[in-house]
Design a protein around this motif. Structure first.
Motif, PDB file in Angstrom:
ATOM      1  N   THR A  98       0.836  -1.197   0.000  1.00  0.00           N
ATOM      2  CA  THR A  98       0.000   0.000   0.000  1.00  0.00           C
ATOM      3  C   THR A  98       0.876   1.253   0.000  1.00  0.00           C
ATOM      4  O   THR A  98       1.747   1.413   0.861  1.00  0.00           O
ATOM      5  N   GLY A  99       0.660   2.115  -0.967  1.00  0.00           N
ATOM      6  CA  GLY A  99       1.426   3.360  -1.058  1.00  0.00           C
ATOM      7  C   GLY A  99       2.736   3.232  -1.804  1.00  0.00           C
ATOM      8  O   GLY A  99       3.394   4.244  -2.079  1.00  0.00           O
ATOM      9  N   TYR A 100       3.166   2.021  -2.144  1.00  0.00           N
ATOM     10  CA  TYR A 100       4.417   1.843  -2.887  1.00  0.00           C
ATOM     11  C   TYR A 100       4.253   2.404  -4.299  1.00  0.00           C
ATOM     12  O   TYR A 100       3.185   2.307  -4.911  1.00  0.00           O
ATOM     13  N   VAL A 101       5.353   2.965  -4.838  1.00  0.00           N
ATOM     14  CA  VAL A 101       5.346   3.483  -6.207  1.00  0.00           C
ATOM     15  C   VAL A 101       6.611   3.038  -6.918  1.00  0.00           C
ATOM     16  O   VAL A 101       7.661   2.821  -6.292  1.00  0.00           O
ATOM     17  N   LEU A 102       6.501   2.875  -8.243  1.00  0.00           N
ATOM     18  CA  LEU A 102       7.656   2.710  -9.122  1.00  0.00           C
ATOM     19  C   LEU A 102       7.927   4.059  -9.779  1.00  0.00           C
ATOM     20  O   LEU A 102       7.010   4.649 -10.371  1.00  0.00           O
ATOM     21  N   ALA A 103       9.144   4.540  -9.674  1.00  0.00           N
ATOM     22  CA  ALA A 103       9.478   5.855 -10.211  1.00  0.00           C
ATOM     23  C   ALA A 103      10.534   5.722 -11.300  1.00  0.00           C
ATOM     24  O   ALA A 103      11.520   4.986 -11.136  1.00  0.00           O
ATOM     25  N   ASP A 104      10.302   6.415 -12.421  1.00  0.00           N
ATOM     26  CA  ASP A 104      11.328   6.543 -13.452  1.00  0.00           C
ATOM     27  C   ASP A 104      11.568   8.024 -13.690  1.00  0.00           C
ATOM     28  O   ASP A 104      11.065   8.880 -12.936  1.00  0.00           O
ATOM     29  N   VAL A 105      12.327   8.361 -14.729  1.00  0.00           N
ATOM     30  CA  VAL A 105      12.660   9.773 -14.955  1.00  0.00           C
ATOM     31  C   VAL A 105      11.434  10.600 -15.305  1.00  0.00           C
ATOM     32  O   VAL A 105      11.447  11.820 -15.177  1.00  0.00           O
ATOM     33  N   GLY A 106      10.347   9.946 -15.728  1.00  0.00           N
ATOM     34  CA  GLY A 106       9.166  10.688 -16.140  1.00  0.00           C
ATOM     35  C   GLY A 106       8.089  10.834 -15.086  1.00  0.00           C
ATOM     36  O   GLY A 106       7.135  11.581 -15.278  1.00  0.00           O
ATOM     37  N   GLY A 107       8.216  10.118 -13.962  1.00  0.00           N
ATOM     38  CA  GLY A 107       7.186  10.220 -12.939  1.00  0.00           C
ATOM     39  C   GLY A 107       7.076   8.954 -12.119  1.00  0.00           C
ATOM     40  O   GLY A 107       7.994   8.114 -12.102  1.00  0.00           O
ATOM     41  N   GLU A 108       5.917   8.805 -11.441  1.00  0.00           N
ATOM     42  CA  GLU A 108       5.717   7.684 -10.529  1.00  0.00           C
ATOM     43  C   GLU A 108       4.432   6.937 -10.878  1.00  0.00           C
ATOM     44  O   GLU A 108       3.448   7.544 -11.315  1.00  0.00           O
ATOM     45  N   THR A 109       4.476   5.614 -10.664  1.00  0.00           N
ATOM     46  CA  THR A 109       3.316   4.754 -10.876  1.00  0.00           C
ATOM     47  C   THR A 109       2.973   4.083  -9.557  1.00  0.00           C
ATOM     48  O   THR A 109       3.803   3.346  -9.001  1.00  0.00           O
ATOM     49  N   GLU A 110       1.767   4.323  -9.037  1.00  0.00           N
ATOM     50  CA  GLU A 110       1.376   3.721  -7.761  1.00  0.00           C
ATOM     51  C   GLU A 110       0.980   2.272  -7.974  1.00  0.00           C
ATOM     52  O   GLU A 110       0.304   1.920  -8.945  1.00  0.00           O
ATOM     53  N   LEU A 111       1.417   1.415  -7.051  1.00  0.00           N
ATOM     54  CA  LEU A 111       1.138  -0.010  -7.146  1.00  0.00           C
ATOM     55  C   LEU A 111      -0.163  -0.353  -6.426  1.00  0.00           C
ATOM     56  O   LEU A 111      -0.576   0.357  -5.505  1.00  0.00           O
ATOM     57  N   PRO A 112      -0.801  -1.448  -6.819  1.00  0.00           N
ATOM     58  CA  PRO A 112      -2.010  -1.878  -6.114  1.00  0.00           C
ATOM     59  C   PRO A 112      -1.709  -2.215  -4.651  1.00  0.00           C
ATOM     60  O   PRO A 112      -0.592  -2.596  -4.310  1.00  0.00           O
ATOM     61  N   SER A 113      -2.698  -2.088  -3.805  1.00  0.00           N
ATOM     62  CA  SER A 113      -2.546  -2.383  -2.377  1.00  0.00           C
ATOM     63  C   SER A 113      -2.728  -3.878  -2.144  1.00  0.00           C
ATOM     64  O   SER A 113      -3.833  -4.369  -1.900  1.00  0.00           O
ATOM     65  N   ILE A 114      -1.646  -4.595  -2.249  1.00  0.00           N
ATOM     66  CA  ILE A 114      -1.688  -6.042  -2.046  1.00  0.00           C
ATOM     67  C   ILE A 114      -0.587  -6.430  -1.063  1.00  0.00           C
ATOM     68  O   ILE A 114       0.285  -5.634  -0.721  1.00  0.00           O
ATOM     69  N   SER A 115      -0.613  -7.676  -0.630  1.00  0.00           N
ATOM     70  CA  SER A 115       0.420  -8.215   0.253  1.00  0.00           C
ATOM     71  C   SER A 115       1.278  -9.195  -0.544  1.00  0.00           C
ATOM     72  O   SER A 115       0.744 -10.091  -1.212  1.00  0.00           O
ATOM     73  N   LEU A 116       2.580  -9.005  -0.478  1.00  0.00           N
ATOM     74  CA  LEU A 116       3.522  -9.876  -1.185  1.00  0.00           C
ATOM     75  C   LEU A 116       4.202 -10.773  -0.151  1.00  0.00           C
ATOM     76  O   LEU A 116       4.926 -10.297   0.728  1.00  0.00           O
ATOM     77  N   ASN A 117       3.944 -12.068  -0.248  1.00  0.00           N
ATOM     78  CA  ASN A 117       4.437 -13.013   0.746  1.00  0.00           C
ATOM     79  C   ASN A 117       5.955 -13.187   0.681  1.00  0.00           C
ATOM     80  O   ASN A 117       6.578 -12.922  -0.358  1.00  0.00           O
ATOM     81  N   PRO A 118       6.571 -13.651   1.764  1.00  0.00           N
ATOM     82  CA  PRO A 118       8.015 -13.938   1.723  1.00  0.00           C
ATOM     83  C   PRO A 118       8.344 -14.950   0.634  1.00  0.00           C
ATOM     84  O   PRO A 118       7.629 -15.946   0.450  1.00  0.00           O
ATOM     85  N   GLY A 119       9.393 -14.686  -0.112  1.00  0.00           N
ATOM     86  CA  GLY A 119       9.812 -15.588  -1.171  1.00  0.00           C
ATOM     87  C   GLY A 119       8.937 -15.553  -2.406  1.00  0.00           C
ATOM     88  O   GLY A 119       9.085 -16.411  -3.288  1.00  0.00           O
ATOM     89  N   ALA A 120       8.044 -14.564  -2.506  1.00  0.00           N
ATOM     90  CA  ALA A 120       7.116 -14.496  -3.643  1.00  0.00           C
ATOM     91  C   ALA A 120       7.552 -13.431  -4.637  1.00  0.00           C
ATOM     92  O   ALA A 120       8.154 -12.414  -4.277  1.00  0.00           O
ATOM     93  N   TYR A 121       7.210 -13.689  -5.921  1.00  0.00           N
ATOM     94  CA  TYR A 121       7.461 -12.746  -7.002  1.00  0.00           C
ATOM     95  C   TYR A 121       6.154 -12.057  -7.393  1.00  0.00           C
ATOM     96  O   TYR A 121       5.068 -12.619  -7.227  1.00  0.00           O
TER      97      TYR A 121
END
Length: 376
Positions: free
Chosen positions: A253-276
């Motif tokens: 929740t609230g995580y974003v991917l940022a590149d030189v052009g801006g930011e993309t907010e990620l969906p609010s999910i839970s990523l388990n240990p050892g998961a892709y």
């Protein structure tokens, strides 16, 4: 074999089929050696205890071969410690010596040493302690960020061989100036005691003790792989792979991917240990029959737009930020990869700030990365 003027002759014996395994020389660093009397060779497996007289050839310093980068640290390494070398005969010391061809006879037979010669390739670079950030503590001439099951170390501004032991660790690492490295795994919420030795390019050894309290278990979400130049349609078939290397689930929740052009907010999910998880555009097709597909159970994080106008094929840095804006992981800007090739982290714990932490290779979405598999 004879060469030079006056002629210098030397006998060479060609190894029989099934020649012994060779330990690569880890120290001094290539093209930066400043010692004719100290060297370290390391392999992948522990070596037996040893202390044997040895000498560098031709006519080089005498000394000993001993197990370890230093005493009690580096069970998979052997070192040569020699007596002081004879004085140089000119302003430019052009002497070159090689180590003994054989270190010892182990359980599986003879173990030989990398014959890369000892020579004065550089001036000595004694390390000076660096200033540590607010979230770092001094560790020898470097600075350490203590997490839950790992310690990230920022080395001094000089080439150093680090040898660290304790809490199940026995690490020997050749670290370029100012580079990062990771000590892991460590027990979370534990007072750890480490023995630390650093060796400069002239063979000077400094030993210290390090104590710290590790933190409670926490998630470690990293940018693990990036496909910016797919064989399939762009930008719909582009993706960024995230991996949780921590011991607890990560709330994105609230995580974003940022590149030189801006930011993309990620969906609010839970990523388990050892998961892709694959961050993809809304139009992404899992089975386009052009690029390698992810396993069917891979978590897909669909976003309206990945990157400002898609991911740049010419290479651009990416950052993963948490809800508070802190940078959790990053991938570098590298030269444009060939179509269908990805930029992959060499290991989940490879530090972001190291130039060698990412390489190009075959895409492996939702799987362990495969290194050094470029198309010819």
């Amino acid at each position: 074999m004879a060469s030079g003027s006056p002629a210098f002759s030397h006998h060479i014996q060609v190894a029989a089929e099934g020649s012994p395994p060779v330990l690569p020389r880890l120290w001094p660093p290539p093209d930066a050696g400043a010692s004719l009397t100290f060297g370290v060779w390391c392999g992948d497996a522990p070596l037996p205890e040893m202390a044997a007289a040895a000498a560098l050839a031709p006519g080089g310093p005498a000394g000993e071969l001993r197990r370890g980068a230093v005493d009690d640290i580096g069970a998979r390494c052997v070192r040569f410690e020699g007596e002081p070398a004879p004085a140089a005969t000119s302003q430019t010391d052009e002497r070159r010596f090689v180590g003994p061809p054989v270190a010892f006879a182990g359980e599986s037979g003879v173990v030989s040493l990398d014959p890369r010669p000892f020579s004065m390739e550089s001036e000595p670079f004694p390390p000076a302690a660096i200033a540590c950030a607010l979230d770092e503590v001094p560790m020898g001439p470097g600075c350490a960020h203590v997490a839950d099951d790992q310690i990230r170390v920022r080395s001094a501004d000089a080439p150093l061989l680090w040898a660290v032991a304790g809490e199940g660790l026995d690490e020997v690492l050749a670290v370029p100036p100012g580079e990062l490295f990771v000590l892991a795994p460590l027990p979370p919420l534990t007072a750890v005691q480490l023995a630390v030795a650093t060796i400069d390019n002239a063979g000077l050894v400094q030993r210290r003790a390090f104590s710290a309290m590790t933190r409670a278990p926490m998630p470690h979400v990293v940018i693990n792989e990036v496909l910016a130049n797919p064989v399939g349609a762009e930008p719909s078939q582009e993706w960024v792979e995230l991996y949780n290397d921590g011991g607890v689930p990560a709330d994105l929740t609230g995580y974003v991917l940022a590149d030189v052009g801006g930011e993309t907010e990620l969906p609010s999910i839970s990523l388990n240990p050892g998961a892709y998880a694959l961050v993809v555009n809304e139009g992404y097709v899992a089975e386009d029959e052009l690029d390698p597909p992810a396993p069917p159970d891979t978590l897909l994080l669909r976003v309206p737009k990945l990157g400002n106008h898609g991911l740049s094929n010419s290479g651009e840095p990416l950052k993963l930020k948490d809800g508070g804006g802190a940078v959790m992981s990053r991938s570098p800007a590298l030269p444009e990869p060939k179509a269908g090739m990805s930029l992959a982290r060499v290991g989940p714990r490879a530090p972001d700030g190291s130039a060698g932490s990412f390489v190009t290779g075959w895409p492996t979405p939702g799987r362990v990365n495969i290194m050094n598999q470029e198309i010819p």
